[in-house]
Design an enzyme around this catalytic site. Structure first.
Site: not given
Length: 248
Positions: A140, A153
Site C-alpha cells: 500500500s 494496517y
C-alpha cells in the site's frame, strides 16, 4: 496464464474483481478466496463467459488460520498445486492509535499478513517441485506516507514488503519470484473511511503526477505482469502503482 492455477485472496473486492477477470481471460484457473457474499456474487456473475480460464470460489475465513490451512490443503489436492499466490485480502480499521486494542492490532496482522504466510507455506512445496512459482503481495502507498489513524494496517503492509524481500532471496534458487505491488489511492470501498470524499478526491489528484484517478485495470495489469513467465528475472521488488504520488 493458460493452464496456471492461481490462489487469490480478497479476489472479489474493488481491485480484485478486475484482476480476476483478466487472469481468467488469459486462461488461468483462479481460486478466489473471499467471504463477502455480495462481492462474491458480483464476481461470479461477471466471470460468466470470460473463459478460457475458470473461476473457483472459496469462502474461507482468513481470521481462522487453522481452518484456512485446511481449506488450502483440500484445494491443493483438487488442483495439484498453485502456480501463483496473490496475497491481497486485508482489513483496514481506522481510528487513532491509542484507541486500538492489542487484540485489534493482532486481528489486522492475522488477516493481512499471517494468512498470506499460511498461503505461501501451503503452496511452496509444489512450487519448489515444479521449479516455478509466482508470489505477489499487495502492499500500500500508506507504507510510504505513514498514514495517520491506520497504524495496524500500515504496519501490516510493512510486514508484507519485508516478507517479499526475504522470500525473494530464499525462494529464488527454486525458480520462484516474489514481488509486491503498492497501490495508490483508488476509488473503492476503502475510501469510505474518509469523512470528506470530495476533499479527499481533490487531495489525491493534487498529489499525483498523473491527473486522473486510478482504475482497477491499472492494478490488474501490474499483477498480471508479475504473475507471468516474462517477469521471471524480477524479484524482491515493490512496484508503486499510484499515478506518481510516491516515486521510489
Amino acid at each position: 496464464m493458460k493452464g496456471r492455477t492461481i490462489l487469490y485472496t480478497g479476489a472479489a473486492g474493488g481491485l480484485g474483481l478486475e484482476t480476476t477477470l483478466l487472469l481468467i481471460e488469459g486462461g488461468a484457473t483462479v481460486i478466489a478466496v473471499d467471504n463477502d457474499p455480495a462481492k462474491v456474487a458480483r464476481l461470479t456473475e461477471a466471470a460468466v463467459g470470460k473463459g478460457p480460464g475458470r473461476l473457483v470460489v472459496s469462502t474461507a475465513d482468513l481470521s481462522d488460520l487453522a481452518a484456512f490451512r485446511a481449506t488450502l490443503d483440500d484445494l491443493l489436492a483438487e488442483h495439484d498445486g498453485f502456480d501463483v499466490v496473490i496475497n491481497n485480502a486485508a482489513i483496514y480499521p481506522s481510528r487513532p492509535f491509542e484507541d486500538f486494542s492489542i487484540e485489534e492490532h493482532q486481528l489486522v496482522q492475522r488477516i493481512n499478513v499471517d494468512a498470506g504466510i499460511v498461503a505461501v507455506q501451503a503452496a511452496l512445496p509444489e512450487m519448489r517441485a515444479r521449479g516455478f512459482g509466482r508470489i505477489v503481495n499487495i502492499a500500500s502507498i500508506t507504507l510510504s506516507g505513514g498514514w495517520a489513524n491506520l497504524s495496524p494496517y500500515v504496519a501490516s503492509k510493512g510486514a508484507l514488503v519485508g516478507l517479499t524481500r526475504a522470500w525473494a532471496r530464499e525462494f529464488g534458487p527454486d525458480g520462484i519470484t516474489v514481488n509486491a505491488i503498492a497501490p495508490g489511492a483508488f476509488p473503492t470501498d476503502a475510501e469510505k473511511i474518509h469523512p470528506d470524499p470530495v476533499g479527499y478526491n481533490r487531495m489525491v489528484l493534487d498529489a499525483q503526477a498523473v491527473k486522473r484517478r486510478g482504475v482497477a485495470a491499472d492494478i490488474a495489469h501490474a499483477i498480471g505482469f508479475f504473475a507471468a513467465d516474462e517477469a521471471g528475472f524480477i524479484t524482491g521488488q515493490t512496484l508503486h502503482v499510484n499515478g506518481g504520488w510516491v516515486m521510489a
